[in-house]
Scaffold this motif. Sequence first.
Motif, PDB file in Angstrom:
ATOM      1  N   ASP A  64       0.917  -1.290  -0.050  1.00  0.00           N
ATOM      2  CA  ASP A  64       0.044   0.041   0.139  1.00  0.00           C
ATOM      3  C   ASP A  64       0.937   1.239  -0.012  1.00  0.00           C
ATOM      4  O   ASP A  64       1.583   1.376   0.855  1.00  0.00           O
ATOM      5  N   HIS A  65       0.700   2.047  -1.087  1.00  0.00           N
ATOM      6  CA  HIS A  65       1.355   3.234  -0.981  1.00  0.00           C
ATOM      7  C   HIS A  65       0.675   4.271  -1.114  1.00  0.00           C
ATOM      8  O   HIS A  65      -0.436   4.468  -1.275  1.00  0.00           O
ATOM      9  N   PRO A  66       1.185   5.597  -0.705  1.00  0.00           N
ATOM     10  CA  PRO A  66       0.349   6.647  -0.677  1.00  0.00           C
ATOM     11  C   PRO A  66      -0.047   7.225  -2.075  1.00  0.00           C
ATOM     12  O   PRO A  66       0.582   7.122  -3.083  1.00  0.00           O
ATOM     13  N   VAL A  67      -1.098   7.831  -1.849  1.00  0.00           N
ATOM     14  CA  VAL A  67      -1.727   8.418  -3.129  1.00  0.00           C
ATOM     15  C   VAL A  67      -1.553  10.013  -3.136  1.00  0.00           C
ATOM     16  O   VAL A  67      -2.093  10.524  -2.032  1.00  0.00           O
ATOM     17  N   PRO A  68      -0.964  10.725  -4.159  1.00  0.00           N
ATOM     18  CA  PRO A  68      -0.850  12.341  -3.907  1.00  0.00           C
ATOM     19  C   PRO A  68      -2.311  12.774  -3.750  1.00  0.00           C
ATOM     20  O   PRO A  68      -3.395  12.514  -4.469  1.00  0.00           O
ATOM     21  N   PRO A  69      -2.517  13.991  -2.726  1.00  0.00           N
ATOM     22  CA  PRO A  69      -3.856  14.530  -2.689  1.00  0.00           C
ATOM     23  C   PRO A  69      -3.998  15.274  -4.148  1.00  0.00           C
ATOM     24  O   PRO A  69      -3.246  15.738  -4.806  1.00  0.00           O
ATOM     25  N   HIS A  71      -4.954  18.287  -4.585  1.00  0.00           N
ATOM     26  CA  HIS A  71      -4.786  19.949  -4.773  1.00  0.00           C
ATOM     27  C   HIS A  71      -3.487  20.108  -4.448  1.00  0.00           C
ATOM     28  O   HIS A  71      -3.483  20.957  -3.375  1.00  0.00           O
ATOM     29  N   LEU A  72      -2.287  19.833  -4.791  1.00  0.00           N
ATOM     30  CA  LEU A  72      -1.289  20.287  -4.640  1.00  0.00           C
ATOM     31  C   LEU A  72      -0.851  21.440  -5.109  1.00  0.00           C
ATOM     32  O   LEU A  72      -1.392  22.062  -5.986  1.00  0.00           O
ATOM     33  N   ARG A  73      -0.009  22.360  -4.429  1.00  0.00           N
ATOM     34  CA  ARG A  73       0.155  23.846  -4.865  1.00  0.00           C
ATOM     35  C   ARG A  73       1.695  24.105  -4.885  1.00  0.00           C
ATOM     36  O   ARG A  73       2.454  23.349  -4.345  1.00  0.00           O
TER      37      ARG A  73
END
Lengths: 495, 473
Positions: A64-69, A71-73
Amino acid sequence: MTDEEQARVSDEPSLERARIGLRHTLILGTSQRPLEVPRWLAGENPRAGRLALVAALGLRSRFDHPVPPPHLRRAGLKHEAERLMSREARAALRRVYGAKKRSVPRAVTLRIIDVLAERGLSLHPFDFPLLTDLLATNDAALDRNARMWRALTSGNTDNAAPPDAIDDANWTDLKPAERAAYLRQRRRAAPAAARELLAATFSGETAAVRAQLLEAMAVSLSGDDVEFLRGLATDRADSVRTLARRLTSRIAGTSEFDERMSTAHERLELKSVGIIGRKKVLMPKLPKDLAEAKVYAWLSDSFAGVSTTLLAERLKLKRDVFVEALVDERLRALFLANALSLDEHDTALAIAAALEPLEARRVAAGARDALAALEPTHRRAFWNAFAPALEAGGALEERCVFAAELYEILRVPPPSALLDPAATGKPFKRWLEALTNDANRDQPEVAEIAIVLADRAHRAAWRERLNDVPPATASTALALADLFDALDLQSNKTT
Amino acid sequence: MAKNAIALSRIEAVAPDQSALGAARKLLVDGKWPQLERDAEHRFLWGACQGSGATPYRVVVEIADLGAKCSCPSRKFPCKHSLALMWWFAERPDRFAEGAVPDWVNEWHGRRRHTGGEDKGASSGGPPKSARAAVAEANAEEAAPRDPEAAARQRERNRAARELSIAQGLDELDVWIDDQIDRGLGTFGARAAEQCRLLARRLVDAKAGGLANRLDHLPTVYFRTPEARRHDVLLEQLGALHLLARAYRQQSQLGEALVSDVRGGVGWTLTREELLTGSGTLRRHRARWTVLATRRELQPDSLMRFETFLAAPDSSEVRMAMLLDFAPAAMAASAGPGLVAGTELDAELAYYPSATPLRAIVAAQHASQIAAQAPAPTDDLKAAIDRYDALIAVNPWISDWPIAFRDARIELSQDGQCWAVDRDGACGVPLAGEHAQVLLDLDDVALYGTFDGRELTPLAANSALGPFWSSHA
């Protein structure tokens, strides 16, 4: 495929579906909630089955790896590779701040920041973590990315980006000190527009900020400001009301002005002293029962903001005689600040030039804000004005320490003659002898200040001199010499 | 050669690993040894070595067989102090004053002989009574001088004893994990430190030092994980421990390379000699290695652990390697691998045998220069994560692992977390470490970092602003 293998394949999806439930069971504990392990996994040994299940679930979790959110800025950093310090300059700067044996003198740090700003150069972002002492100054001249890094690393990830250029539309986004500086600058160029800017946001500020911003009105004060200042008579803070009254009293033609000039005149005593009585002396007429702790407040109430020129006229004294007659240090400090804030530069320079070394340091520190608020061209003149006090000290360490203090205030380089190696030969020898004779004596800041405040030609001579200084004392100064040489070289290449 | 001199080759042979030898070498300083003595017959060497504490360690060596004893808490045998005492004598016998054998040396020697006799019977008559007895046997059997064949038989017996001891330790580990499941992972935090320490001690007694280290480290891993993820991380850690125990019992079903990982994970170590000559070792790989970063971490046993990461361009990917060194915490400032990030080495590395080779030693170094930047990675972020997953599938005990990818941009999430994302933002990893923010707002970054499956800690990067070396920051 064997039956057992077939069972495994068909059970794997169910294992995946049951994952959340199993995880919950393991968190609660099998003593609380019994665990049902598939037979193909458990075999004949329930404990082996439980352990196998833990291993399987744990291993599955590894994938299980993180998924980018969504709304990156951007943080708002501006990367301009062509403005970055050269590799050589970066290496030298890291030597200055990376040693961590002791902190670098603040004046040295400010000089580095100013030189970079003058030449349009930026610190390399990759060096920021090593330059915490430098970034801690959070000086207004520090480059934009460096100030942003500081904000980001202190947890302020919102609106960490300062505006690229300050104007009437965004000046309220700045910190109070920066806003006051902007207002002073605007007062010099367009006094009325600056007043309107201030009036538009004034009532929404805290008392401390209102007072700080109102101080900026002292620049280019005129009769046009009277209405605004008198309007502050009903301000909710006493400090603001007092300051507004004091500012009004500086404007010729107002009743407050006349009243203040009269008060100042009455509270000064002009005496003739000396054998033939030709030397004039001005002394404050302190009330007899005034407690010592209240003297400064009384002096400030009597003379702060009073024009030296007009007061001299009332006393029928020429300016030079008036300055010479200010034998009381407290009066000298007050009238220096008055002259600075009322643009009476010649008087201010004359007062500064008349100061003894120790007194000069105290007076300069007392007039710090007024000196710092001057235009750079005017600030430069004060190096010359303080020169007699700087040179009178004699000892190199005293000269360097006072020069460092003045640099922190004036933020413009001293005249070349101040640290001319030819003129500081004897003080340098005495300093070196003291270092050599006293093993416990260590004054690296003297060498460091000399290197950063000396001009380019003299820096080379100072570097030569460092060959005679114990390496531990000279190491940071040598790194600073390398830094400034590298910056000179980079500027030459650019131009 | 002087009477009963010690050849350096003998010292090398008894050293548990290369790092012990390296640490011993650093102790060959006069000021560290307030006492260095030997007896008239050249049977014993003894001395006092100043460690990081107030009281010096007492060290004794029996010259004939290099049996040794030291009062330090090291788990290595012989420890670096014992090795250093031998080394001193090998190189500077004149430094040793002649003296009467002290009581504590005689007592040790007496115990040594006594224990040796007792265990000899035990080993010939059946399994030893306990793990401690097995360890004692291993130590005792070392003491007797013998011919090479006898020594080989002895080593085999020692090995068998240790295997037995480890098997018992693995059983204890399984019982312990099952006990944690029974009590529930939700309450683990309250008992983590004490429980892990107790089991770690038992595993040390069982000569399973690798497992003991994992247990020692488990509370740190658990508590430094954000609370929301602790149960999953604990599940992963316990699962990995059981998997390691199970794999150890079933080594015959595993490939040779994975057996090396399993045995290494449990605690078997390789000497430099074994590493350079062993059949499981990869060929020496000569390349232009770029030193990406050196990290240091203080271990629970007060040793500073240095990890040096290197990368070299390979045919279709970037080849990675990690050098591992240890030094006492008190000497960490001056010790360490001596490799500086941003250096390019023309060197031959020899990898430790593994299904996923990473740890290596420098077998030969030819030249070095300043690196312009790190080698250009070939993977994008998704490919790098896929590669990491593939490695876990082969070797489920890897954790922080170096990965490299190109074309990343570094941005902030709404909660202020730095992320490295690929060009279309579909794949990303959060960045850990205090210096990740220096990379913010950069595009087309080639990033190197260690990945634990959830976070990436940057090691180095190539960017429009030039190379970034985390060790310099």
